[in-house]
Motif scaffolding. Structure first.
Motif, PDB file in Angstrom:
ATOM      1  N   ARG A  15      26.551 -30.781   6.448  1.00 21.80           N
ATOM      2  CA  ARG A  15      27.225 -31.892   7.099  1.00 21.80           C
ATOM      3  C   ARG A  15      26.288 -32.524   8.125  1.00 21.80           C
ATOM      4  O   ARG A  15      25.631 -31.814   8.907  1.00 21.80           O
ATOM      5  N   LEU A  16      26.212 -33.829   8.125  1.00 21.34           N
ATOM      6  CA  LEU A  16      25.465 -34.579   9.123  1.00 21.34           C
ATOM      7  C   LEU A  16      26.464 -35.388   9.930  1.00 21.34           C
ATOM      8  O   LEU A  16      27.149 -36.264   9.389  1.00 21.34           O
ATOM      9  N   ILE A  17      26.568 -35.072  11.214  1.00 20.99           N
ATOM     10  CA  ILE A  17      27.480 -35.799  12.098  1.00 20.99           C
ATOM     11  C   ILE A  17      26.699 -36.923  12.771  1.00 20.99           C
ATOM     12  O   ILE A  17      25.658 -36.670  13.383  1.00 20.99           O
ATOM     13  N   PRO A  18      27.147 -38.167  12.666  1.00 22.14           N
ATOM     14  CA  PRO A  18      26.395 -39.289  13.234  1.00 22.14           C
ATOM     15  C   PRO A  18      26.183 -39.142  14.742  1.00 22.14           C
ATOM     16  O   PRO A  18      26.939 -38.447  15.442  1.00 22.14           O
ATOM     17  N   LEU A  19      25.146 -39.800  15.229  1.00 21.50           N
ATOM     18  CA  LEU A  19      24.799 -39.786  16.648  1.00 21.50           C
ATOM     19  C   LEU A  19      26.032 -40.049  17.497  1.00 21.50           C
ATOM     20  O   LEU A  19      26.795 -40.984  17.248  1.00 21.50           O
ATOM     21  N   PRO A 239      31.663 -38.078  10.136  1.00 14.86           N
ATOM     22  CA  PRO A 239      32.034 -38.043  11.561  1.00 14.86           C
ATOM     23  C   PRO A 239      33.151 -37.028  11.808  1.00 14.86           C
ATOM     24  O   PRO A 239      33.838 -36.584  10.874  1.00 14.86           O
ATOM     25  N   LEU A 240      33.342 -36.683  13.057  1.00 14.39           N
ATOM     26  CA  LEU A 240      34.449 -35.801  13.426  1.00 14.39           C
ATOM     27  C   LEU A 240      35.775 -36.525  13.192  1.00 14.39           C
ATOM     28  O   LEU A 240      35.927 -37.696  13.539  1.00 14.39           O
ATOM     29  N   SER A 241      36.731 -35.816  12.607  1.00 19.84           N
ATOM     30  CA  SER A 241      38.038 -36.401  12.321  1.00 19.84           C
ATOM     31  C   SER A 241      38.935 -36.331  13.557  1.00 19.84           C
ATOM     32  O   SER A 241      38.628 -35.635  14.538  1.00 19.84           O
ATOM     33  N   GLU A 242      40.045 -37.014  13.498  1.00 22.11           N
ATOM     34  CA  GLU A 242      40.998 -36.988  14.613  1.00 22.11           C
ATOM     35  C   GLU A 242      41.503 -35.582  14.862  1.00 22.11           C
ATOM     36  O   GLU A 242      41.611 -35.142  16.015  1.00 22.11           O
ATOM     37  N   LEU A 243      41.805 -34.831  13.799  1.00 22.64           N
ATOM     38  CA  LEU A 243      42.274 -33.451  13.955  1.00 22.64           C
ATOM     39  C   LEU A 243      41.191 -32.571  14.565  1.00 22.64           C
ATOM     40  O   LEU A 243      41.470 -31.739  15.444  1.00 22.64           O
ATOM     41  N   GLU A 244      39.942 -32.762  14.130  1.00 19.19           N
ATOM     42  CA  GLU A 244      38.842 -31.980  14.699  1.00 19.19           C
ATOM     43  C   GLU A 244      38.673 -32.289  16.180  1.00 19.19           C
ATOM     44  O   GLU A 244      38.456 -31.386  17.002  1.00 19.19           O
TER      45      GLU A 244
END
Length: 259
Positions: A15-19, A239-244
């Motif tokens: 997983r690559l989470i954007p800046l 990207p990180l989700s709302e639940l995360e």
């Protein structure tokens, strides 16, 4: 190093989470949460890059000594927060730097070997930008210096001229590993001297042109591409989700009396 010799785990996709820019407290919560989720088998390995919403000092998890004046520091009329990292090492002033974070598993051997297997993508990425890096060699005396960038251990990366560009720290939980580190892209002499009582170290002159007014996009692109090569993986940008976010923001900050 061949790709299949670098990071040994069953995941070919990371997983690559954007800046992401956020406060130090939030960034440390994200790193802790990602490690916990990966350890529980709920997240694949992760790479992310982030910046700090305001000048912040991060303390190593076991760091017990720092000047009392840090509790009252201000910069441009705003308080300079103190946060505790889940990883070890000494204090880092985050101001104009870029932080990388890797969460993965399946690595065996001594801690120093694991550091170097993860840091391979940093070395390769910066080499593609025209900067050759090597590891520091400071011994255990580094624990007496509250400033992470005041010494360079085998977990840190220096230029050929001896400038420390990247300081890293690590936490292992079972087979899961969190490693993150500060990449110095700019310096702020007055605040650095105010925090550490010493002149700011010389800033490495980078042979790359900024994109707009920032080097960050160029650096992230180079390091992401080198991570694919070094780890033998592909990235899924997510990207990180709302639940995360809800779960992350519910985590309490690490206490300053952590043992």
């Amino acid at each position: 190093m061949a790709a299949n010799d670098s990071i040994s785990n069953p995941h070919s996709s990371w997983r690559l989470i954007p800046l992401l820019q956020a406060s130090g407290q939030v960034q440390m919560a994200i790193d802790r949460w990602l490690l916990e989720q990966h350890q529980a088998g709920k997240q694949p390995p992760v790479l992310r890059f982030y910046t700090w919403a305001s000048p912040t000092i991060s303390l190593g998890y076991h760091q017990r000594r720092w000047p009392a004046s840090w509790q009252q520091l201000t910069w441009e009329g705003q308080a300079v927060p103190l946060v505790r990292r889940p990883t070890g090492g000494r204090a880092v002033l985050h101001h104009g730097d870029l932080t990388y974070m890797v969460v993965t598993s399946g690595l065996t051997g001594k801690r120093q070997d694991i550091y170097q297997r993860i840091c391979e993508f940093l070395i390769e990425g910066w080499r593609s930008l025209g900067i050759k890096l090597h590891y520091g060699a400071a011994g255990r005396d580094y624990i007496h210096n509250p400033n992470c960038f005041g010494t360079a251990t085998g977990a840190d990366l220096l230029s050929a001229e001896g400038y420390k560009l990247i300081g890293s720290a690590q936490l292992q939980r079972g087979k899961a590993i969190l490693q993150h580190g500060s990449i110095v892209l700019s310096s702020h002499c007055e605040l650095f001297t105010q925090v550490f009582g010493q002149p700011v170290p010389p800033l490495l002159q980078l042979p790359i042109q900024p994109e707009g007014d920032s080097l960050i996009p160029t650096v992230i692109e180079a390091l992401t591409e080198s991570a694919c090569r070094c780890f033998g993986i592909e990235f899924v940008t997510q990207p990180l989700s709302e639940l995360e976010w809800q779960q992350i923001l519910a985590l309490p900050p690490l206490p300053f009396d952590a043992k």
